[in-house]
Design an enzyme around this catalytic site. Sequence first.
Site, PDB file in Angstrom:
ATOM      1  N   GLY A  26       0.814  -1.215   0.000  1.00 40.89           N
ATOM      2  CA  GLY A  26       0.000   0.000   0.000  1.00 40.89           C
ATOM      3  C   GLY A  26       0.845   1.260   0.000  1.00 40.89           C
ATOM      4  O   GLY A  26       2.071   1.212  -0.150  1.00 40.89           O
ATOM      5  N   ASN A  48      -2.934  -8.370  -0.505  1.00 40.77           N
ATOM      6  CA  ASN A  48      -3.784  -8.957  -1.551  1.00 40.77           C
ATOM      7  C   ASN A  48      -4.241  -7.896  -2.561  1.00 40.77           C
ATOM      8  O   ASN A  48      -5.160  -8.137  -3.331  1.00 40.77           O
ATOM      9  CB  ASN A  48      -5.011  -9.657  -0.939  1.00 40.77           C
ATOM     10  CG  ASN A  48      -5.932  -8.686  -0.235  1.00 40.77           C
ATOM     11  OD1 ASN A  48      -5.585  -7.514  -0.063  1.00 40.77           O
ATOM     12  ND2 ASN A  48      -7.111  -9.138   0.171  1.00 40.77           N
ATOM     13  N   THR A  51      -6.599  -2.621  -1.993  1.00 44.10           N
ATOM     14  CA  THR A  51      -6.677  -1.177  -2.236  1.00 44.10           C
ATOM     15  C   THR A  51      -5.341  -0.620  -2.747  1.00 44.10           C
ATOM     16  O   THR A  51      -5.008   0.538  -2.488  1.00 44.10           O
ATOM     17  CB  THR A  51      -7.066  -0.421  -0.934  1.00 44.10           C
ATOM     18  OG1 THR A  51      -6.146  -0.789   0.107  1.00 44.10           O
ATOM     19  CG2 THR A  51      -8.470  -0.739  -0.503  1.00 44.10           C
ATOM     20  N   VAL A  73      -5.351 -11.330   4.723  1.00 44.48           N
ATOM     21  CA  VAL A  73      -5.092 -11.583   6.152  1.00 44.48           C
ATOM     22  C   VAL A  73      -6.334 -12.056   6.899  1.00 44.48           C
ATOM     23  O   VAL A  73      -6.228 -12.524   8.037  1.00 44.48           O
ATOM     24  CB  VAL A  73      -4.484 -10.345   6.869  1.00 44.48           C
ATOM     25  CG1 VAL A  73      -3.132  -9.990   6.310  1.00 44.48           C
ATOM     26  CG2 VAL A  73      -5.441  -9.149   6.840  1.00 44.48           C
ATOM     27  N   ASN A 115      -5.631 -13.105  13.176  1.00 50.34           N
ATOM     28  CA  ASN A 115      -4.698 -13.995  12.455  1.00 50.34           C
ATOM     29  C   ASN A 115      -3.265 -13.476  12.520  1.00 50.34           C
ATOM     30  O   ASN A 115      -2.320 -14.254  12.690  1.00 50.34           O
ATOM     31  CB  ASN A 115      -5.107 -14.129  10.975  1.00 50.34           C
ATOM     32  CG  ASN A 115      -6.391 -14.924  10.818  1.00 50.34           C
ATOM     33  OD1 ASN A 115      -6.708 -15.775  11.653  1.00 50.34           O
ATOM     34  ND2 ASN A 115      -7.150 -14.643   9.762  1.00 50.34           N
ATOM     35  N   LYS A 121       2.511 -14.207  17.736  1.00 49.64           N
ATOM     36  CA  LYS A 121       2.676 -15.011  18.969  1.00 49.64           C
ATOM     37  C   LYS A 121       3.475 -16.269  18.677  1.00 49.64           C
ATOM     38  O   LYS A 121       4.417 -16.606  19.384  1.00 49.64           O
ATOM     39  CB  LYS A 121       1.279 -15.354  19.526  1.00 49.64           C
ATOM     40  CG  LYS A 121       1.308 -16.273  20.751  1.00 49.64           C
ATOM     41  CD  LYS A 121       0.014 -16.188  21.532  1.00 49.64           C
ATOM     42  CE  LYS A 121      -1.140 -16.949  20.920  1.00 49.64           C
ATOM     43  NZ  LYS A 121      -1.125 -18.398  21.055  1.00 49.64           N
ATOM     44  N   TYR A 161     -15.030   1.431  10.190  1.00 53.33           N
ATOM     45  CA  TYR A 161     -13.572   1.625  10.262  1.00 53.33           C
ATOM     46  C   TYR A 161     -13.147   1.936  11.698  1.00 53.33           C
ATOM     47  O   TYR A 161     -12.234   1.300  12.236  1.00 53.33           O
ATOM     48  CB  TYR A 161     -13.190   2.771   9.325  1.00 53.33           C
ATOM     49  CG  TYR A 161     -11.707   3.090   9.256  1.00 53.33           C
ATOM     50  CD1 TYR A 161     -10.813   2.220   8.630  1.00 53.33           C
ATOM     51  CD2 TYR A 161     -11.211   4.287   9.764  1.00 53.33           C
ATOM     52  CE1 TYR A 161      -9.452   2.542   8.538  1.00 53.33           C
ATOM     53  CE2 TYR A 161      -9.865   4.612   9.670  1.00 53.33           C
ATOM     54  CZ  TYR A 161      -8.982   3.740   9.062  1.00 53.33           C
ATOM     55  OH  TYR A 161      -7.647   4.067   8.965  1.00 53.33           O
TER      56      TYR A 161
END
Length: 327
Positions: A26, A48, A51, A73, A115, A121, A161
């Site tokens: 992006g 992906n 945008t 994601v 995810n 983690k 958002y």
Amino acid sequence: MVSEGKKRRMTGDDNMKTFLITGGAGFIGSHFCEFLLDKGNRVICVDNFLTSSPKNIGHLKKNKDFRFIEQDVVKPFDIDEKIDYVLHLACPPSPIDFVKMPIKILEIGSFGTYNVLELAKKKKAVFLLASTSEVYGDPLVHPQPETYWGNVNPVGPRGCYDEAKRFSEALTMAYHRFYRLDTKIVRIFNTYGPRMRLDDGRVVPAFITQALAGKPLTVFGDGSQTRSFCYVTDLVDGIYRLALSKINDPVNIGNPNEMKVIDFAEKIVSITGSRSRITFKPLPVDDPKIRQPDITKARKELGWEPKIGLDEGLGKTIEYFKNNPKK
Ligand code: NAD
Ligand code: UDP
């Protein structure tokens, strides 16, 4: 001049860190990838192109320390190598996106952030969330310090958002407290620069493309609402310092140079030498009336300060838009 990256490869420096960056193709993400590679790190970019365009990272693909993975994601994913830092930037950011894909935005802020936190983690990596000044909503405190809880309309058109980011922040802090994951939250204020989408409806690309085409600049409302614009390289430097810091609470990164939207429109007309006039359109619902970051914390704890003034930053951005006209 030899870059840090080249130096490290030449000397076989094994201190090289691996950064995974979601949304790395992006606008902000692609500048971040460049910055990290230049500092001698390995970068795994996950995107992906929801945008953005592959063009943003085309020039990085030949770099052997850069790896691209096409991935949404929202779907769980794993990475077959060690990761030191996970920077989670993936999310559609513009008010036009809020209308076009509100459910996707909420999925990204919930399943997506989950995810990416799980991956951090598993890898025992530092996790950094790209949050936003939108968590303050239409603020009643000015300028906005990190301690302000905000004034958000959860059911308005920006709610998808704002609440996605607020949920992401809550989830991030839960991973920090419950799993002791080393997490960071950056609250990004309006940022601009080359590689913004020309047609994403945000005020900087909108006014520049209108001015360059000699079309009227569309000021929403009477233009008395304020914003403070930060140049992208300043932002990236601030986020990088935060990622490397010991801070786990949210930190504002933005330029405190506040101005009215109408004054910004006039500045764009003058700086582009355009003959465009200004036209007024209805103010979108819940459009924040004022916004200015309080950056005391970033100044004190990160030693960070924006360096690029508005004229210089707009000059570089306008140059980009001239060279990349709308097709
Ligand atoms: P952008 O649209 O240019 O970048 C977002 C990137 O995320 C794009 O490359 C997009 O394809 C990718 N993406 C979106 N959904 C995805 C998914 N499900 N899986 C994988 N990749 C996905 O926007 P930007 O301005 O660079 O914003 C980057 C981050 O900074 C966002 O999280 C945004 O909310 C935040 N932010 C930006 C600003 C700003 O002024 N630019 C202000 C506040 C917060
Ligand atoms: N804006 C405007 N004309 C436009 C696009 C935006 O006057 O063509 C205004 C918008 O109403 C807001 C400000 O500019 O007050 C910044 O809008 P943007 O979408 O860039 O970001 P926001 O800060 O609202 O998320």
